[in-house]
Design a protein around this motif. Structure first.
Motif, PDB file in Angstrom:
ATOM      1  N   TRP A  91      57.767  15.108  14.920  1.00  0.00           N
ATOM      2  CA  TRP A  91      58.401  14.455  13.778  1.00  0.00           C
ATOM      3  C   TRP A  91      58.260  12.937  13.828  1.00  0.00           C
ATOM      4  CZ3 TRP A  91      62.352  10.881  13.571  1.00  0.00           C
ATOM      5  CH2 TRP A  91      63.069  10.652  14.759  1.00  0.00           C
ATOM      6  N   GLY A  92      58.057  12.376  15.018  1.00  0.00           N
ATOM      7  CA  GLY A  92      57.909  10.932  15.140  1.00  0.00           C
ATOM      8  C   GLY A  92      56.694  10.393  14.414  1.00  0.00           C
ATOM      9  N   ASP A  93      55.711  11.267  14.176  1.00  0.00           N
ATOM     10  CA  ASP A  93      54.517  10.846  13.456  1.00  0.00           C
ATOM     11  C   ASP A  93      54.835  10.551  11.991  1.00  0.00           C
ATOM     12  OD1 ASP A  93      51.818  10.214  13.649  1.00  0.00           O
ATOM     13  OD2 ASP A  93      51.180  12.149  12.857  1.00  0.00           O
ATOM     14  N   ASP A  94      55.949  11.121  11.497  1.00  0.00           N
ATOM     15  CA  ASP A  94      56.411  10.878  10.123  1.00  0.00           C
ATOM     16  C   ASP A  94      57.787  10.218  10.140  1.00  0.00           C
ATOM     17  OD1 ASP A  94      54.184  12.181   8.825  1.00  0.00           O
ATOM     18  OD2 ASP A  94      55.059  14.086   9.460  1.00  0.00           O
ATOM     19  N   ALA A  95      58.048   9.428  11.161  1.00  0.00           N
ATOM     20  CA  ALA A  95      59.383   8.866  11.356  1.00  0.00           C
ATOM     21  C   ALA A  95      59.885   8.083  10.145  1.00  0.00           C
ATOM     22  CB  ALA A  95      59.395   7.978  12.598  1.00  0.00           C
ATOM     23  N   ALA A 108      49.669   3.192  19.183  1.00  0.00           N
ATOM     24  CA  ALA A 108      48.985   1.906  19.357  1.00  0.00           C
ATOM     25  C   ALA A 108      49.438   1.191  20.623  1.00  0.00           C
ATOM     26  CB  ALA A 108      49.217   1.018  18.135  1.00  0.00           C
ATOM     27  N   GLY A 109      49.687   1.972  21.678  1.00  0.00           N
ATOM     28  CA  GLY A 109      50.023   1.387  22.966  1.00  0.00           C
ATOM     29  C   GLY A 109      51.454   0.932  23.129  1.00  0.00           C
ATOM     30  N   GLN A 110      52.319   1.232  22.137  1.00  0.00           N
ATOM     31  CA  GLN A 110      53.717   0.819  22.219  1.00  0.00           C
ATOM     32  C   GLN A 110      54.651   1.990  21.936  1.00  0.00           C
ATOM     33  OE1 GLN A 110      54.395  -2.525  19.583  1.00  0.00           O
ATOM     34  NE2 GLN A 110      53.850  -3.979  21.192  1.00  0.00           N
ATOM     35  N   VAL A 111      55.829   1.944  22.552  1.00  0.00           N
ATOM     36  CA  VAL A 111      56.844   2.972  22.321  1.00  0.00           C
ATOM     37  C   VAL A 111      57.441   2.758  20.934  1.00  0.00           C
ATOM     38  CG1 VAL A 111      59.079   3.892  23.044  1.00  0.00           C
ATOM     39  CG2 VAL A 111      57.393   3.201  24.764  1.00  0.00           C
ATOM     40  N   ARG A 112      57.331   3.774  20.108  1.00  0.00           N
ATOM     41  CA  ARG A 112      57.873   3.688  18.755  1.00  0.00           C
ATOM     42  C   ARG A 112      59.173   4.471  18.617  1.00  0.00           C
ATOM     43  NH1 ARG A 112      55.097   5.936  13.146  1.00  0.00           N
ATOM     44  NH2 ARG A 112      56.624   5.025  11.717  1.00  0.00           N
ATOM     45  N   LEU A 113      59.319   5.508  19.450  1.00  0.00           N
ATOM     46  CA  LEU A 113      60.488   6.378  19.357  1.00  0.00           C
ATOM     47  C   LEU A 113      60.936   6.803  20.747  1.00  0.00           C
ATOM     48  CD1 LEU A 113      62.429   8.495  17.915  1.00  0.00           C
ATOM     49  CD2 LEU A 113      60.467  10.053  17.957  1.00  0.00           C
ATOM     50  N   VAL A 114      62.245   6.740  20.989  1.00  0.00           N
ATOM     51  CA  VAL A 114      62.848   7.265  22.212  1.00  0.00           C
ATOM     52  C   VAL A 114      63.780   8.389  21.784  1.00  0.00           C
ATOM     53  CG1 VAL A 114      64.219   6.770  24.266  1.00  0.00           C
ATOM     54  CG2 VAL A 114      62.788   4.968  23.264  1.00  0.00           C
ATOM     55  N   SER A 170      51.584  15.283  25.098  1.00  0.00           N
ATOM     56  CA  SER A 170      50.955  15.923  23.942  1.00  0.00           C
ATOM     57  C   SER A 170      50.281  14.842  23.112  1.00  0.00           C
ATOM     58  CB  SER A 170      51.996  16.656  23.091  1.00  0.00           C
ATOM     59  OG  SER A 170      52.495  17.781  23.765  1.00  0.00           O
ATOM     60  N   PHE A 171      49.048  15.113  22.715  1.00  0.00           N
ATOM     61  CA  PHE A 171      48.308  14.172  21.886  1.00  0.00           C
ATOM     62  C   PHE A 171      48.458  14.594  20.427  1.00  0.00           C
ATOM     63  CE2 PHE A 171      46.350  14.258  26.066  1.00  0.00           C
ATOM     64  CZ  PHE A 171      46.311  12.905  26.384  1.00  0.00           C
ATOM     65  N   VAL A 172      48.921  13.672  19.610  1.00  0.00           N
ATOM     66  CA  VAL A 172      49.181  13.951  18.197  1.00  0.00           C
ATOM     67  C   VAL A 172      48.387  12.960  17.354  1.00  0.00           C
ATOM     68  CG1 VAL A 172      51.462  14.915  18.634  1.00  0.00           C
ATOM     69  CG2 VAL A 172      51.224  12.465  18.267  1.00  0.00           C
ATOM     70  N   PRO A 173      48.230  13.242  16.050  1.00  0.00           N
ATOM     71  CA  PRO A 173      47.403  12.374  15.200  1.00  0.00           C
ATOM     72  C   PRO A 173      47.771  10.892  15.265  1.00  0.00           C
ATOM     73  CG  PRO A 173      47.920  14.398  14.049  1.00  0.00           C
ATOM     74  CD  PRO A 173      48.717  14.422  15.316  1.00  0.00           C
ATOM     75  N   GLY A 174      49.078  10.590  15.314  1.00  0.00           N
ATOM     76  CA  GLY A 174      49.487   9.189  15.289  1.00  0.00           C
ATOM     77  C   GLY A 174      49.648   8.541  16.642  1.00  0.00           C
ATOM     78  N   SER A 191      64.098  16.087  24.714  1.00  0.00           N
ATOM     79  CA  SER A 191      62.686  16.074  24.349  1.00  0.00           C
ATOM     80  C   SER A 191      62.382  17.182  23.345  1.00  0.00           C
ATOM     81  CB  SER A 191      61.812  16.262  25.596  1.00  0.00           C
ATOM     82  OG  SER A 191      60.461  16.455  25.226  1.00  0.00           O
ATOM     83  N   PHE A 192      62.221  16.818  22.069  1.00  0.00           N
ATOM     84  CA  PHE A 192      61.912  17.809  21.040  1.00  0.00           C
ATOM     85  C   PHE A 192      60.547  18.450  21.288  1.00  0.00           C
ATOM     86  CE2 PHE A 192      64.633  17.432  16.999  1.00  0.00           C
ATOM     87  CZ  PHE A 192      65.784  17.248  17.746  1.00  0.00           C
ATOM     88  N   ASN A 193      59.600  17.654  21.755  1.00  0.00           N
ATOM     89  CA  ASN A 193      58.258  18.181  21.970  1.00  0.00           C
ATOM     90  C   ASN A 193      58.274  19.290  23.020  1.00  0.00           C
ATOM     91  OD1 ASN A 193      55.287  17.823  21.408  1.00  0.00           O
ATOM     92  ND2 ASN A 193      55.282  17.509  23.618  1.00  0.00           N
TER      93      ASN A 193
END
Length: 281
Positions: A112-116, A238-244, A217-221, A248-250
């Protein structure tokens, strides 16, 4: 049993007293005051885990940081913090739907973080504005609390001492095992504190230096670096933490998807735009 009635059988058993007293203390309902004057991250990370269903910190595409804290019982169902301050609350119904639908989306499509941004937009729209409120904590952990989802393994040796009996050989074996694992417990606690300190915007390399991820896990984003033993995951883009995210949902979507199940859900509506319409009427 009252705390003052406990009589540890061995010297090492003194460590058990605060543990057992703490467990007794959980049985007493407590009220917590939360307001917009408090620091969001401190409120969210320090909130009693027995009462927490999930919590996350996310940085949106505009650079704004959001914190979210979902509770296991009662009203409100969740709290929302915008740029460090309490800004809204969610009903119990909506908090449960938001949890289940994001778990479903992670399990069947992508994390879900890919569509955060899209999930956040609908979440904020659905929330009721609030700047202060009182929360009554549950008297004991529920099956969805992060404590029950993944218990701290550092307590296992202490808990085993409670039932070790009076056999001298058994006592020696238990205490020897506890001493052998002391370094491991200390390392666990140290890593847990270091992971807890990671915020959105941190670099992937900084996170990896703390401890190697237990699941990736490797995801599109980007990618998801998960630490199930520590009940936390990090969505990196892009090399940075976007979501904590905690838990762990994944990882749970692959191993314990039943946690996201709710009877009568219209799972086809579990999208960033329609999740609030998914629960059975």
């Amino acid at each position: 049993m009252k705390c003052h009635q406990i009589r540890p059988a061995v010297r090492y058993g003194a460590l058990l007293l605060p543990l057992l007293c703490a467990q007794n203390a959980l049985a007493k309902a407590q009220t917590v005051q939360v307001s917009a004057t408090q620091d969001a991250r401190k409120v969210v990370t320090d909130f009693a885990p027995e009462a927490v269903m999930e919590r996350f910190e996310v940085k949106d595409s505009q650079g704004k940081v959001w914190h979210y804290l979902a509770l296991t019982e009662g009203e409100p169902g969740a709290l929302i913090f915008e740029d460090g301050k309490l800004s809204g609350k969610l009903s119990r119904r909506d908090a449960a739907a938001f949890y289940s639908c994001r778990g479903y989306a992670t399990a069947t499509r992508r994390h879900w973080g890919d569509d955060a941004d899209a999930w956040l937009k609908s979440l904020v729209t659905r929330a009721e504005p609030v700047t202060e409120l009182s929360i009554t904590l549950p008297e004991k952990p529920t099956w969805r609390s992060i404590v029950e989802v993944a218990r701290n393994p550092s307590l296992s040796d202490l808990e085993s001492l409670v039932s070790m009996g009076t056999n001298p050989l058994n006592i020696i074996r238990k205490l020897s095992s506890a001493r052998d694992n002391m370094a491991e417990r200390e390392a666990y606690q140290k890593n847990a504190q270091r992971l807890k300190a990671v915020t959105t915007g941190a670099k992937e390399l900084q996170l990896a230096e703390i401890i190697r991820p237990e699941d990736v896990s490797f995801v599109p984003g980007g990618l998801v670096m998960a630490y199930p033993k520590y009940t936390v995951e990090f969505f990196v883009s892009a090399g940075q933490v976007r979501l904590v995210q905690q838990p762990s949902f994944n990882y749970l979507s692959k191993t314990r998807a039943a946690l996201f199940y709710a009877a009568g859900m219209n799972w086809d509506r579990c999208t960033p735009q329609q999740w609030m319409q998914a629960p059975a009427e």
